[in-house]
Design a protein around this motif. Structure first.
Motif, PDB file in Angstrom:
ATOM      1  N   LEU A 243       0.839  -1.196   0.000  1.00 54.64           N
ATOM      2  CA  LEU A 243       0.000   0.000   0.000  1.00 54.64           C
ATOM      3  C   LEU A 243       0.877   1.250   0.000  1.00 54.64           C
ATOM      4  O   LEU A 243       2.002   1.234   0.505  1.00 54.64           O
ATOM      5  CB  LEU A 243      -0.878   0.023   1.253  1.00 54.64           C
ATOM      6  CG  LEU A 243      -2.013  -0.991   1.349  1.00 54.64           C
ATOM      7  CD1 LEU A 243      -2.679  -0.887   2.719  1.00 54.64           C
ATOM      8  CD2 LEU A 243      -3.039  -0.774   0.247  1.00 54.64           C
ATOM      9  N   PRO A 244       0.398   2.375  -0.527  1.00 61.10           N
ATOM     10  CA  PRO A 244       1.106   3.645  -0.338  1.00 61.10           C
ATOM     11  C   PRO A 244       1.248   3.928   1.155  1.00 61.10           C
ATOM     12  O   PRO A 244       0.364   3.595   1.950  1.00 61.10           O
ATOM     13  CB  PRO A 244       0.181   4.664  -1.014  1.00 61.10           C
ATOM     14  CG  PRO A 244      -0.626   3.860  -1.979  1.00 61.10           C
ATOM     15  CD  PRO A 244      -0.816   2.522  -1.347  1.00 61.10           C
ATOM     16  N   ARG A 245       2.355   4.534   1.547  1.00 57.57           N
ATOM     17  CA  ARG A 245       2.621   4.732   2.981  1.00 57.57           C
ATOM     18  C   ARG A 245       1.497   5.490   3.686  1.00 57.57           C
ATOM     19  O   ARG A 245       1.174   5.198   4.834  1.00 57.57           O
ATOM     20  CB  ARG A 245       3.946   5.457   3.178  1.00 57.57           C
ATOM     21  CG  ARG A 245       5.168   4.610   2.839  1.00 57.57           C
ATOM     22  CD  ARG A 245       6.414   5.128   3.520  1.00 57.57           C
ATOM     23  NE  ARG A 245       7.598   4.394   3.115  1.00 57.57           N
ATOM     24  CZ  ARG A 245       8.015   3.267   3.680  1.00 57.57           C
ATOM     25  NH1 ARG A 245       7.315   2.746   4.673  1.00 57.57           N
ATOM     26  NH2 ARG A 245       9.115   2.667   3.266  1.00 57.57           N
ATOM     27  N   GLU A 246       0.900   6.467   3.002  1.00 61.08           N
ATOM     28  CA  GLU A 246      -0.136   7.264   3.660  1.00 61.08           C
ATOM     29  C   GLU A 246      -1.408   6.461   3.933  1.00 61.08           C
ATOM     30  O   GLU A 246      -2.260   6.890   4.731  1.00 61.08           O
ATOM     31  CB  GLU A 246      -0.465   8.503   2.830  1.00 61.08           C
ATOM     32  CG  GLU A 246      -1.024   8.220   1.456  1.00 61.08           C
ATOM     33  CD  GLU A 246       0.046   8.102   0.389  1.00 61.08           C
ATOM     34  OE1 GLU A 246      -0.298   8.218  -0.811  1.00 61.08           O
ATOM     35  OE2 GLU A 246       1.221   7.893   0.758  1.00 61.08           O
ATOM     36  N   LEU A 247      -1.541   5.288   3.309  1.00 57.77           N
ATOM     37  CA  LEU A 247      -2.728   4.470   3.533  1.00 57.77           C
ATOM     38  C   LEU A 247      -2.511   3.346   4.535  1.00 57.77           C
ATOM     39  O   LEU A 247      -3.474   2.712   4.972  1.00 57.77           O
ATOM     40  CB  LEU A 247      -3.204   3.868   2.198  1.00 57.77           C
ATOM     41  CG  LEU A 247      -3.662   4.843   1.123  1.00 57.77           C
ATOM     42  CD1 LEU A 247      -4.134   4.087  -0.104  1.00 57.77           C
ATOM     43  CD2 LEU A 247      -4.758   5.756   1.655  1.00 57.77           C
ATOM     44  N   MET A 248      -1.253   3.106   4.910  1.00 56.36           N
ATOM     45  CA  MET A 248      -0.971   1.967   5.785  1.00 56.36           C
ATOM     46  C   MET A 248      -1.636   2.118   7.154  1.00 56.36           C
ATOM     47  O   MET A 248      -2.307   1.204   7.640  1.00 56.36           O
ATOM     48  CB  MET A 248       0.539   1.798   5.960  1.00 56.36           C
ATOM     49  CG  MET A 248       1.265   1.305   4.732  1.00 56.36           C
ATOM     50  SD  MET A 248       3.017   1.045   5.086  1.00 56.36           S
ATOM     51  CE  MET A 248       3.625   0.721   3.435  1.00 56.36           C
ATOM     52  N   GLU A 249      -1.422   3.262   7.804  1.00 59.19           N
ATOM     53  CA  GLU A 249      -1.971   3.425   9.148  1.00 59.19           C
ATOM     54  C   GLU A 249      -3.494   3.384   9.170  1.00 59.19           C
ATOM     55  O   GLU A 249      -4.080   2.667   9.997  1.00 59.19           O
ATOM     56  CB  GLU A 249      -1.457   4.711   9.804  1.00 59.19           C
ATOM     57  CG  GLU A 249      -1.932   4.847  11.241  1.00 59.19           C
ATOM     58  CD  GLU A 249      -1.173   5.888  12.018  1.00 59.19           C
ATOM     59  OE1 GLU A 249      -1.450   6.017  13.226  1.00 59.19           O
ATOM     60  OE2 GLU A 249      -0.309   6.563  11.442  1.00 59.19           O
ATOM     61  N   LYS A 253      -5.721   0.574  11.157  1.00 64.89           N
ATOM     62  CA  LYS A 253      -6.726   1.030  12.115  1.00 64.89           C
ATOM     63  C   LYS A 253      -8.088   0.420  11.786  1.00 64.89           C
ATOM     64  O   LYS A 253      -8.835  -0.013  12.681  1.00 64.89           O
ATOM     65  CB  LYS A 253      -6.806   2.561  12.079  1.00 64.89           C
ATOM     66  CG  LYS A 253      -7.661   3.169  13.182  1.00 64.89           C
ATOM     67  CD  LYS A 253      -6.982   3.039  14.541  1.00 64.89           C
ATOM     68  CE  LYS A 253      -7.742   3.775  15.609  1.00 64.89           C
ATOM     69  NZ  LYS A 253      -7.118   3.637  16.944  1.00 64.89           N
ATOM     70  N   TRP A 254      -8.408   0.370  10.501  1.00 66.63           N
ATOM     71  CA  TRP A 254      -9.690  -0.193  10.066  1.00 66.63           C
ATOM     72  C   TRP A 254      -9.752  -1.695  10.306  1.00 66.63           C
ATOM     73  O   TRP A 254     -10.755  -2.214  10.794  1.00 66.63           O
ATOM     74  CB  TRP A 254      -9.885   0.122   8.584  1.00 66.63           C
ATOM     75  CG  TRP A 254     -11.069  -0.581   7.976  1.00 66.63           C
ATOM     76  CD1 TRP A 254     -12.380  -0.464   8.333  1.00 66.63           C
ATOM     77  CD2 TRP A 254     -11.030  -1.520   6.897  1.00 66.63           C
ATOM     78  NE1 TRP A 254     -13.168  -1.278   7.551  1.00 66.63           N
ATOM     79  CE2 TRP A 254     -12.362  -1.928   6.652  1.00 66.63           C
ATOM     80  CE3 TRP A 254     -10.003  -2.038   6.094  1.00 66.63           C
ATOM     81  CZ2 TRP A 254     -12.684  -2.844   5.653  1.00 66.63           C
ATOM     82  CZ3 TRP A 254     -10.327  -2.939   5.090  1.00 66.63           C
ATOM     83  CH2 TRP A 254     -11.659  -3.341   4.889  1.00 66.63           C
ATOM     84  N   ASN A 259      -3.070   1.401  16.367  1.00 62.55           N
ATOM     85  CA  ASN A 259      -2.274   2.383  15.639  1.00 62.55           C
ATOM     86  C   ASN A 259      -1.102   1.692  14.939  1.00 62.55           C
ATOM     87  O   ASN A 259      -0.578   0.683  15.415  1.00 62.55           O
ATOM     88  CB  ASN A 259      -1.754   3.459  16.582  1.00 62.55           C
ATOM     89  CG  ASN A 259      -2.866   4.328  17.132  1.00 62.55           C
ATOM     90  OD1 ASN A 259      -3.861   4.580  16.447  1.00 62.55           O
ATOM     91  ND2 ASN A 259      -2.714   4.786  18.365  1.00 62.55           N
ATOM     92  N   TYR A 260      -0.679   2.272  13.847  1.00 59.87           N
ATOM     93  CA  TYR A 260       0.482   1.763  13.116  1.00 59.87           C
ATOM     94  C   TYR A 260       1.474   2.906  12.926  1.00 59.87           C
ATOM     95  O   TYR A 260       1.856   3.271  11.826  1.00 59.87           O
ATOM     96  CB  TYR A 260       0.041   1.196  11.766  1.00 59.87           C
ATOM     97  CG  TYR A 260       1.101   0.397  11.049  1.00 59.87           C
ATOM     98  CD1 TYR A 260       1.543  -0.826  11.538  1.00 59.87           C
ATOM     99  CD2 TYR A 260       1.661   0.863   9.861  1.00 59.87           C
ATOM    100  CE1 TYR A 260       2.508  -1.563  10.879  1.00 59.87           C
ATOM    101  CE2 TYR A 260       2.631   0.126   9.189  1.00 59.87           C
ATOM    102  CZ  TYR A 260       3.048  -1.079   9.706  1.00 59.87           C
ATOM    103  OH  TYR A 260       4.016  -1.821   9.045  1.00 59.87           O
ATOM    104  N   ASP A 261       1.858   3.488  14.060  1.00 61.44           N
ATOM    105  CA  ASP A 261       2.745   4.639  14.036  1.00 61.44           C
ATOM    106  C   ASP A 261       4.130   4.308  14.564  1.00 61.44           C
ATOM    107  O   ASP A 261       4.914   5.203  14.871  1.00 61.44           O
ATOM    108  CB  ASP A 261       2.144   5.776  14.855  1.00 61.44           C
ATOM    109  CG  ASP A 261       1.824   5.358  16.291  1.00 61.44           C
ATOM    110  OD1 ASP A 261       2.039   4.169  16.641  1.00 61.44           O
ATOM    111  OD2 ASP A 261       1.349   6.205  17.059  1.00 61.44           O
TER     112      ASP A 261
END
Length: 335
Positions: A243-249, A253-254, A259-261
């Protein structure tokens, strides 16, 4: 008693003792707290999250009446993840001696194909966690420094060090992005399951290079972002890295409501660029020994070892390898 160890500021050099003291530096003006002999050498602006502070307090309250297993499990139960994942982390943590042997053997065998560790005076374990890397290093080096940003992990590691009777280990709370040590101190530095958590691997490797002695060597592993074979190890979701990095977290979460931070998986190219920036041509990325990661299939192990023996095959497969091993060296004065 441990020998004096050179910290970033010369005036901070002194013997650490096994109870709470404060270190006051007359040169830099900083005041460092010490908890059970573990100095906090993080940068002044680094704060402790509330959840970590509560966990540290729990561990301190339980420390005297608990053994290593108790403290390790207490720390796992505080993780913000599912009960199934907690059990997996618990099983993983309690295999500390086996993990220590497996990883040390893997690093040593792969490393010796290219370089050898010239001196065995001081070793550094970056992101030492609860201590699996320390166990093996303490058998071969005069002094081993275990560094981690989390005091909760270091308290568990301290209990392990005590239970093993190790007298050549110094535990330090600090950041991999700002190692609190003077230049050229370590003959050997390792980082097990760390590179994907620092978010700025080029800065970490810059610090590694700065603190390695001439001819000093770094060994580390890094889970591949583009692993098509196994679930992401921290949250257990397949193909997350694609996935693009901005969609991973938001995706994590979904799917899991956590959290995936805390993870920034690296691709082979990410690793290559960071290593080249800091070490020039003095680095190599190779396939791991999959047995070190608990893969028991002799067929898979044979195939990986076969690929590792042939540079052309390894070069073509390393992009999809679940894990990469990175070795890097600071050139010696005689090179």
């Amino acid at each position: 008693m441990l020998p004096n160890f050179p910290l970033a500021c010369p005036a901070c050099q002194r013997e650490l003792i096994s109870h709470n003291i404060d270190l006051n530096c007359v040169d830099c003006g900083n005041r460092y707290s010490v908890t059970l002999g573990i100095p906090d050498l993080r940068l002044p602006h680094e704060e402790t999250p509330e959840a970590e502070a509560r966990l540290v307090q729990q561990l301190l309250e339980a420390y005297e009446t608990s053994d290593f297993r108790d403290l390790a499990l207490l720390r796992v139960q505080a993780r913000p993840t599912t009960e199934q994942r907690k059990q997996k982390f618990a099983d993983y943590n309690l295999m500390i001696r086996e993990r220590s042997t497996r990883f040390h053997t893997m690093f040593t065998q792969r490393l010796e194909e290219t370089w050898c560790i010239a001196d065995r005076r001081v070793a550094l374990d970056i992101g030492c966690g609860i201590g699996p890397g320390i166990l093996a290093l303490a058998q071969e080096f005069d002094l081993v420094v275990g560094l981690d940003v989390h005091l909760s992990a270091l308290l568990v590691a301290k209990k392990m060090v005590e239970s093993e009777g190790l007298e050549n280990v110094l535990l330090v709370q600090g950041s991999a992005l700002a190692l609190p040590f003077v230049e050229k101190q370590f003959d050997y530095t390792i980082a097990i399951n760390v590179l994907e958590h620092v978010f700025k691997p080029d800065i970490m490797l810059r610090e590694v290079y700065r603190t390695l002695s001439s001819g000093g060597i770094f060994s580390g592993d890094s889970r591949n972002r583009y692993d098509p074979f196994f679930p992401e190890p921290h949250v257990g979701l397949r193909w997350l890295g694609f996935l693009p990095r901005e969609l991973m977290e938001p995706y994590v979460k979904w799917r899991m409501n956590v959290n995936y931070d805390h993870t920034f998986l690296l691709s082979y190219w990410d690793l290559k660029n960071a290593a080249t920036k800091q070490f020039g041509s003095e680095w190599r990325v190779v396939l791991p020994d999959v047995a070190a990661y608990g893969v028991k299939s002799p067929i898979i192990r044979h195939l990986v070892e076969l690929a590792h023996q042939y540079e052309t095959i390894e070069a073509g497969t390393r992009h999809l390898s679940p894990t990469h091993l990175l070795f890097a060296r600071r050139r010696g004065i005689n090179d």
